[in-house]
Write an enzyme that holds these catalytic residues in place. Structure first.
Site, mmCIF file in Angstrom:
data_model
loop_
_atom_site.group_PDB
_atom_site.id
_atom_site.type_symbol
_atom_site.label_atom_id
_atom_site.label_comp_id
_atom_site.label_asym_id
_atom_site.label_seq_id
_atom_site.Cartn_x
_atom_site.Cartn_y
_atom_site.Cartn_z
ATOM 1 N N HIS A 1 11.025 0.365 6.717
ATOM 2 C CA HIS A 1 10.059 -0.473 7.425
ATOM 3 C C HIS A 1 10.587 -0.698 8.853
ATOM 4 O O HIS A 1 11.800 -0.740 9.063
ATOM 5 C CB HIS A 1 9.976 -1.806 6.673
ATOM 6 C CG HIS A 1 8.895 -2.730 7.117
ATOM 7 N ND1 HIS A 1 9.001 -3.540 8.216
ATOM 8 C CD2 HIS A 1 7.662 -2.979 6.596
ATOM 9 C CE1 HIS A 1 7.899 -4.262 8.343
ATOM 10 N NE2 HIS A 1 7.071 -3.937 7.370
ATOM 11 N N ASP B 1 17.234 -3.943 1.953
ATOM 12 C CA ASP B 1 15.995 -4.657 2.251
ATOM 13 C C ASP B 1 15.248 -4.846 0.936
ATOM 14 O O ASP B 1 14.684 -3.904 0.385
ATOM 15 C CB ASP B 1 15.196 -3.809 3.247
ATOM 16 C CG ASP B 1 13.790 -4.323 3.463
ATOM 17 O OD1 ASP B 1 13.374 -5.275 2.776
ATOM 18 O OD2 ASP B 1 13.088 -3.756 4.323
ATOM 19 N N GLN C 1 10.400 -5.645 -0.917
ATOM 20 C CA GLN C 1 9.461 -5.167 -1.935
ATOM 21 C C GLN C 1 10.039 -5.196 -3.346
ATOM 22 O O GLN C 1 9.290 -5.134 -4.314
ATOM 23 C CB GLN C 1 9.002 -3.731 -1.598
ATOM 24 C CG GLN C 1 8.170 -3.611 -0.332
ATOM 25 C CD GLN C 1 6.821 -4.344 -0.416
ATOM 26 O OE1 GLN C 1 6.301 -4.602 -1.495
ATOM 27 N NE2 GLN C 1 6.270 -4.684 0.739
ATOM 28 N N LYS D 1 5.864 -12.653 -0.017
ATOM 29 C CA LYS D 1 5.493 -11.503 -0.841
ATOM 30 C C LYS D 1 5.753 -11.771 -2.321
ATOM 31 O O LYS D 1 5.562 -10.890 -3.152
ATOM 32 C CB LYS D 1 6.287 -10.267 -0.403
ATOM 33 C CG LYS D 1 5.928 -9.760 0.990
ATOM 34 C CD LYS D 1 6.621 -8.445 1.273
ATOM 35 C CE LYS D 1 6.703 -8.125 2.747
ATOM 36 N NZ LYS D 1 5.438 -7.666 3.322
ATOM 37 N N CYS E 1 3.744 -0.283 9.021
ATOM 38 C CA CYS E 1 5.018 -0.512 9.708
ATOM 39 C C CYS E 1 6.047 0.548 9.359
ATOM 40 O O CYS E 1 7.254 0.253 9.273
ATOM 41 C CB CYS E 1 5.578 -1.895 9.405
ATOM 42 S SG CYS E 1 4.549 -3.208 10.041
HETATM 43 C C1 LIG Z 1 10.078 -2.917 2.841
HETATM 44 C C2 LIG Z 1 9.786 -4.035 3.779
HETATM 45 N N1 LIG Z 1 10.746 -4.457 4.617
HETATM 46 C C3 LIG Z 1 10.557 -5.467 5.474
HETATM 47 C C4 LIG Z 1 9.349 -6.110 5.560
HETATM 48 C C5 LIG Z 1 9.206 -7.211 6.557
HETATM 49 O O1 LIG Z 1 9.050 -8.464 5.928
HETATM 50 P P1 LIG Z 1 8.550 -9.714 6.781
HETATM 51 O O2 LIG Z 1 7.366 -9.247 7.542
HETATM 52 O O3 LIG Z 1 8.222 -10.732 5.748
HETATM 53 O O4 LIG Z 1 9.667 -10.111 7.679
HETATM 54 C C6 LIG Z 1 8.312 -5.707 4.701
HETATM 55 C C7 LIG Z 1 6.974 -6.325 4.717
HETATM 56 O O5 LIG Z 1 6.312 -6.517 5.702
HETATM 57 C C8 LIG Z 1 8.531 -4.633 3.815
HETATM 58 O O6 LIG Z 1 7.566 -4.212 3.001
#
Ligand SMILES: Cc1ncc(COP(=O)(O)O)c(C=O)c1O
Ligand SMILES: Cc1ncc(COP(=O)(O)O)c(C=O)c1O
Lengths: 420, 149, 420, 149
Positions: free
Chosen positions: C130, C207, C210, C233, C373
């Site tokens: 991401h 990370d 998910q 999430k 993203c």
């Molecule tokens: C795999 C992954 N990493 C990072 C993020 C970023 O999370 P956040 O937008 O809650 O900071 C997301 C979701 O947007 C994601 O799906």
């Protein structure tokens, strides 16, 4: 603009009905909440906005094509309009959402500061700054080999303007100043100080954490370059605040955090960044709380910030007079309620603020005791801490009376002689 | 139970208004500062520990609330003249009394005076005030022992 | 652990009753919410926790001596215990509250990273990261003159472990890897990769944005050094997340933001910082949302993360089979539902994901369309974007059927031939 | 009104499936790339502008949704052969039609074909898709004029 005390009391009665928490009972006594400088209570409209969002249109913003995402995005972005109007910003793109005042200041220190503060530069601060508007500059100064320079206060905790005009000079690169002190209540002459700073080409950041909730603030009239505040102190939810900055400055700054939503395009090795304001808003934002914060502003706008200010001046004047009669009490800051916000810090000879706070709590009164995140100011005042009562729109003179009575009681409990 | 029964008992107020072993030691084996970051309470502790590991003298200069001051004052009486080892036991016992959430930890007979502070346990924010002198003493004993070597 | 489909459906029925938003009607159709990878919906218990906090014990934390401040502090700090148990942390002081995953990664990049990444060092990433777990490392690498190195994927979007074991080597200083892909659904072998990285003395950040919402995650078993995730999430409110890190590493890192609550003592010229976890939590925290996040975890714990995972594997297998029969469809990622999360990204020949998303919305179905993203991954897949349906505890097979039917409809609306 | 009436009208689908002026220009006066950061749609626009300020040729290579593709295709027809000045007017009119929240902006008779895109206005997220080619053209005209000098 001037109301009779009757007017104010009847309006306050109406207001109190919007705050469920004010019916709370503590140790058998009705809550008297006088810790508003730490955080305010929230009206029904704000809490309802959260429930409405989560029960009806909760969705991630910006990238969604479905109805709820469109609704959430419209509401989330719409609050920028509300804020723009509330502080008289020039453009919504100057309104950056943050977690709060502290994050806003850190953002400026770590982006604008790292680029613009050079060895030998001076950062001018007041001695009453909250740790949030002091420590980030200490760290920046150490990193960039710059120097912190402090303004001087008079015996009523007001900035010595003559000393200021000598201290703010060609070496000054930044003036970081609170608009209203969370300890002394002092309302600082930000406009005049900003003029001095600008005359020497310096940039000005004002900490509006205590002013924005309690009086009309106009960033263009104040003439500052950056302005920060927190919604939790102004009827809004925890976890959200604003950094306002002049577009030109914000545009020249590098981003603060990197990730989703703040990019224009990403390749494996490098990325281009999004335009303002999103450049500074990486990741999924605090959508629900931003939307609820919009309702907090609308609530204040319905009351009118002039009413809010008048109400607090009246309450403060009453409290200063009432508490002033207690033996052994010392109240810090300006003596004239018109020169200060509704924050009253005090000490009673022989009674430690902690003990005071504890004993008042026994009467259902919530005040704060300690250094209020202003340790250097405590040192200047020659105290370890103070007790602090702070008011907001729902407080009444009757509550001030309860406070004064409980202070006499505290003296007895602690076997002290000051108030006898 | 009222606040006066729990926190502001007469013993505590007496120690607060007339703290024992208040002062400094010129040639202290150890001099340690303690701070409570959240409320800003400060404390300087002076220790004289003899060659054979006895606390010959302990003095405190404290600026704090009643609980903090009284706790320091009572502590100084409890450890004065004790061996470093015994002092550490006393600290342990006192901390247990304050922090054990499951049960009431009894005090040995010779520590009876500290009983007055037991009520503080009901006020989580104030536990830190009561513990500051004791944690500072712990640091002080470590320093004193290190200095001896 | 294996349930019959009947069991799962009756339990899902009960669960749905806790989510008021699922009764929402969009364009005359009942909402089918399949955008859970973007953000999940919130059960009554979470929304109620917010209302309860604001109506009964809203107060600033840590520094207050009055009852409500004690209650708020106890609740706020208590959630650290809950989180510690949920991810099997060693100590609550390793649990740092953040705004979300993005902030957690930026925190590590800007504190640990700036100190530990040296010129010539390599940062190993997967090609499915991401933007939040890519752009911060790009910026750090540029700043420190380090290099990003990418792992390789096989044709089912799984990491090529042979290539990985050659790529992770003595030059590797950091491995930054998503536990579960938000596009491909791939569950990465973080444990094995972490072992490879540690064998070369590298540090590992995973990370969990998910994975944590959808399967049991044990930071000690995974053997990572840093782990990040977002509550929005996983049934929690927006605006709050967690950085978990090994105590030893966190202790050696400088603070990230400076201000109230993160200090031990402040003087005019310099300050000493607080201990973990508060060292990393400057300013008034997002108290309400942290407390509500605790309820989200409790909700998941009551269901059991094994149930959550089983439910999603079953739903995903069903959906892959059902959608797989559509002509012209391409589904990305592992073919076996057991190797992936409940995220299905797909394209239909001749139908742009945006148009798909728009048309599905007309049937009340919320999916996401775009690059999610993950622009570099899109490039690797040779597409501009994908449509993405993603599941959670309240989704049903009946909803998958609605989705499949609506996809055929979309094909008609757009005058496409793929599905004919 | 249904989605097919607003967004997916036959004219739009026709332009989507058979985009006009699709391709490249080898010796273009200007070549400009446009991106929609949120959805990732991309577009390369080629322009040939004559000495006397006429758009002699315009070609597009686009990867986008139906609205984006159709909008670009219709735009190419609308500005082909027009003077740079007139093209700028057309862009202005089209953007007004999409963005004016207060009222429906009428189109001149010779721009009638663009009418099919009016329905996009009801779908805020898609407006960006429709505008991308037009904003890219604006950049392209600026570049072409700069190149001439
Ligand atoms: C795999 C992954 N990493 C990072 C993020 C970023 O999370 P956040 O937008 O809650 O900071 C997301 C979701 O947007 C994601 O799906
Ligand atoms: C004057 C002042 N500045 C800054 C802050 C910090 O605000 P926050 O804790 O919301 O970041 C506060 C309140 O805590 C304050 O009173």
């Amino acid at each position: 603009m001037a109301q009779t005390s009757k007017d104010i009391d009847s309006k306050t009665g109406e207001i109190r009905a919007d705050f469920a928490i004010l019916d709370r009972v503590i140790h058998g006594k009705k809550l008297v909440y006088l810790d508003n400088a730490a955080t305010s209570q929230k009206p029904k409209a704000v809490v309802d906005a959260l429930v409405d969002y989560y029960n009806n249109y909760n969705a991630n913003v910006h990238r969604g094509i479905h109805t709820m995402s469109e609704e959430a995005t419209a509401a989330y972005e719409g609050v920028r309009e509300t804020i723009k109007g509330f502080i008289n910003a020039v453009d919504t793109c100057e309104v950056i959402y943050t977690r709060g005042t502290t994050e806003g200041i850190n953002l400026v220190a770590q982006t604008w500061g790292r680029i613009n503060i050079l060895p030998g530069d001076e950062i001018v601060l007041s001695p009453m700054e909250h740790h949030s508007n002091l420590v980030p500059w200490q760290v920046l100064a150490a990193e960039r080999d710059a120097r912190l320079v402090f303004l001087k206060l008079d015996d009523q905790g007001r900035i010595d303007m003559e000393h200021a005009s000598a201290t703010i000079n060609a070496k000054t690169k930044l003036l970081a100043i609170s608009h209203m002190s969370n300890v002394l209540g002092t309302i600082n002459p930000v406009k005049e100080l900003a003029q001095m700073a600008h005359a020497h080409g310096a940039v000005v950041i004002a900490d509006g954490a205590q002013s924005v909730p309690h009086m009309a603030c106009d960033v263009q009239d104040l003439g500052v370059d950056f302005f920060v505040f927190s919604f939790h102190k102004m009827l809004g939810p925890t976890g959200v605040g604003v950094l306002w900055g002049k577009k030109q400055l914000l545009e020249a700054m590098p981003p603060y955090q990197y990730g989703g939503d703040m990019i224009a395009s990403v390749q494996r090795e490098k990325s281009r960044y999004n335009q303002l304001p999103w450049k500074f808003e990486a990741g999924t934002p605090n959508v629900a709380d931003v939307i609820a914060a919009g309702k907090a502003i609308e609530y204040l706008q319905t009351l009118g910030m002039d009413w809010v200010r008048d109400h607090e001046v009246e309450l403060t004047a009453y409290a200063m007079q009432k508490l002033g009669t207690l033996k052994g009490i010392e109240i810090y800051g300006p003596r004239d309620a018109k020169e200060r916000g509704g924050v009253i810090s005090f000490n009673i000879k022989g009674l430690h603020p902690h003990d005071l706070g504890q004993i008042l709590n026994e009467s259902g009164i919530a005040i704060r005791a300690g250094h209020h995140c202003c340790q250097p100011l405590m040192k200047d005042l020659g105290v370890m801490g103070t007790a602090r009562a702070s008011f907001y729109i729902y407080n009444t003179k009757a509550e001030v009376d309860v406070l004064a009575a409980a202070l006499c009681e505290a003296d007895k409990v602690l076997g002290n002689v000051a108030l006898r | 139970m009222s606040l006066s029964d729990d926190l502001y008992r007469e013993t505590i107020l007496d120690h607060y208004h007339n703290p024992r072993n208040n002062g400094t030691i010129d040639d202290a084996t150890a001099k340690i500062e303690g701070v409570n970051p959240l409320c800003g309470d400060e404390l300087t502790l002076y220790l004289n520990v003899s060659e054979d590991g006895k606390i010959q003298d302990v003095k405190l200069q404290a600026h704090g609330c009643s609980i903090n001051m009284a706790s320091g004052s009572m502590m100084s009486e409890a450890v004065m003249g004790q061996s470093v080892e015994r002092a550490k036991e006393i600290i342990e016992t006192f901390k247990e009394m304050m922090l054990n959430k499951e049960q009431d930890v009894p005090l040995e007979d010779d520590l009876e005076d500290l009983e007055a502070l037991r009520g503080v346990k009901k006020y989580p924010v104030r536990i830190k005030c009561a513990l500051l002198p004791w944690n500072t003493l712990l640091d002080g004993l470590a320093e004193a022992c290190a200095a001896k070597k």
